[in-house]
Design an enzyme around this catalytic site. Structure first.
Site, PDB file in Angstrom:
ATOM      1  N   LYS A 129       1.117   4.148  -3.052  1.00  0.00           N
ATOM      2  CA  LYS A 129       0.737   5.550  -2.920  1.00  0.00           C
ATOM      3  C   LYS A 129       1.927   6.474  -3.178  1.00  0.00           C
ATOM      4  O   LYS A 129       1.748   7.589  -3.697  1.00  0.00           O
ATOM      5  CB  LYS A 129       0.143   5.809  -1.534  1.00  0.00           C
ATOM      6  CG  LYS A 129      -1.219   5.139  -1.328  1.00  0.00           C
ATOM      7  CD  LYS A 129      -2.255   5.601  -2.340  1.00  0.00           C
ATOM      8  CE  LYS A 129      -3.641   5.030  -2.057  1.00  0.00           C
ATOM      9  NZ  LYS A 129      -4.656   5.484  -3.028  1.00  0.00           N
ATOM     10  N   TYR A 172       0.818  -1.205   0.000  1.00  0.00           N
ATOM     11  CA  TYR A 172       0.000   0.000   0.000  1.00  0.00           C
ATOM     12  C   TYR A 172       0.856   1.261   0.000  1.00  0.00           C
ATOM     13  O   TYR A 172       0.648   2.166  -0.814  1.00  0.00           O
ATOM     14  CB  TYR A 172      -0.922  -0.005   1.219  1.00  0.00           C
ATOM     15  CG  TYR A 172      -1.889   1.168   1.247  1.00  0.00           C
ATOM     16  CD1 TYR A 172      -3.030   1.153   0.459  1.00  0.00           C
ATOM     17  CD2 TYR A 172      -1.653   2.276   2.056  1.00  0.00           C
ATOM     18  CE1 TYR A 172      -3.922   2.217   0.471  1.00  0.00           C
ATOM     19  CE2 TYR A 172      -2.532   3.343   2.067  1.00  0.00           C
ATOM     20  CZ  TYR A 172      -3.670   3.312   1.276  1.00  0.00           C
ATOM     21  OH  TYR A 172      -4.541   4.373   1.291  1.00  0.00           O
TER      22      TYR A 172
END
Length: 249
Positions: free
Chosen positions: A171, A167
């Site tokens: 990002k 994750y």
């Protein structure tokens, strides 16, 4: 439903909009008098969300959109092109946080691929498909929903920083993608920014955030409606008191 859209009507597309922050962003843009396409992978959930908004008098429209499926992305762009011929606002909201969470050394390549397919490649697919429509707008805006966890600077300065390999790195990649598009589109007047909505209670975090989805939508909406002299190529984040500031890269 009448598919005609007035030439003077501002038109937005929000991906992953059938719930959470995406739904709240769509609702907020609708409240500003726009026509908003709610992009959702699941047809039933997407049409249900749109029906609730239409019942309140909003010009909300459903478009089936799976950001990992190029055919679905292309079909969504064609639908908007046929209805309106252009697009003013794109909010790349669809994202995933794979669970259960593993230590970086226990994170599988498959988990990395799954996360990147949605959080990174999906954003590129949708943005590229919608760019011909955005270029026809007099004041196009692109907002990419990022996270504080994508900040390499914050991660490097805190030993207690959450170690979510898939994750966080996705990002961070999204932030770099945002700057790259902003630089390409600067002369076209298309403003491209990344927004971390803050600690919002969503399905992704088990509703452990402190802000409501409506509060989390405020900053994305602000960046989606920037004036012509607004910033581009930036990342901003919201605090718990709803003040906002630059998110370090």
């Amino acid at each position: 439903m009448n598919t005609h859209i007035s030439p003077t009507q501002r038109l937005a597309l929000v991906t992953g909009a059938n719930k959470g922050i995406g739904y709240a962003v769509a609702e907020g843009l609708l409240g500003r008098g726009m026509t908003v396409y709610l992009g959702a992978r699941d047809t039933y959930r997407g049409t249900s969300a749109v029906s609730a908004l239409v019942a309140r008098g909003y010009d909300a429209r459903f478009v089936q959109l799976d950001v990992t499926d190029q055919a679905s992305v292309d079909a969504a762009a064609m639908t908007i092109a046929q209805d309106a011929g252009e697009l003013d606002i794109l909010v790349n909201n669809a994202g995933v946080l794979a669970t259960p969470i593993h230590a970086p050394s226990a994170t599988s390549v498959d988990e990395m691929r799954e996360t990147y397919e949605i959080n990174v490649f999906g954003v590129v697919a949708v943005t590229n498909a919608m760019l011909p429509l955005l270029r026809r707008s007099a004041a196009a805006r692109i907002v990419n929903i990022t996270s504080n966890l994508g900040s390499v600077s914050l991660a490097a300065s805190s030993r207690g920083f959450p170690q979510l390999l898939a994750y966080n790195s996705s990002k961070a990649s999204l932030n770099a993608i945002t700057v790259t598009y902003a630089n390409e589109l600067r002369n076209a007047g298309i403003l491209v920014n990344a927004v971390s909505p803050g600690s919002v209670a969503t399905d992704q975090n088990g509703h452990g955030g402190v802000l409501t989805a409506e509060q989390g939508a405020l900053l994305p909406i602000r960046m989606a409606t920037l004036p012509s002299d607004g910033p581009t190529g930036t990342a901003v984040t919201a605090d718990e008191d709803l003040t906002h500031h630059r998110l370090p890269w």
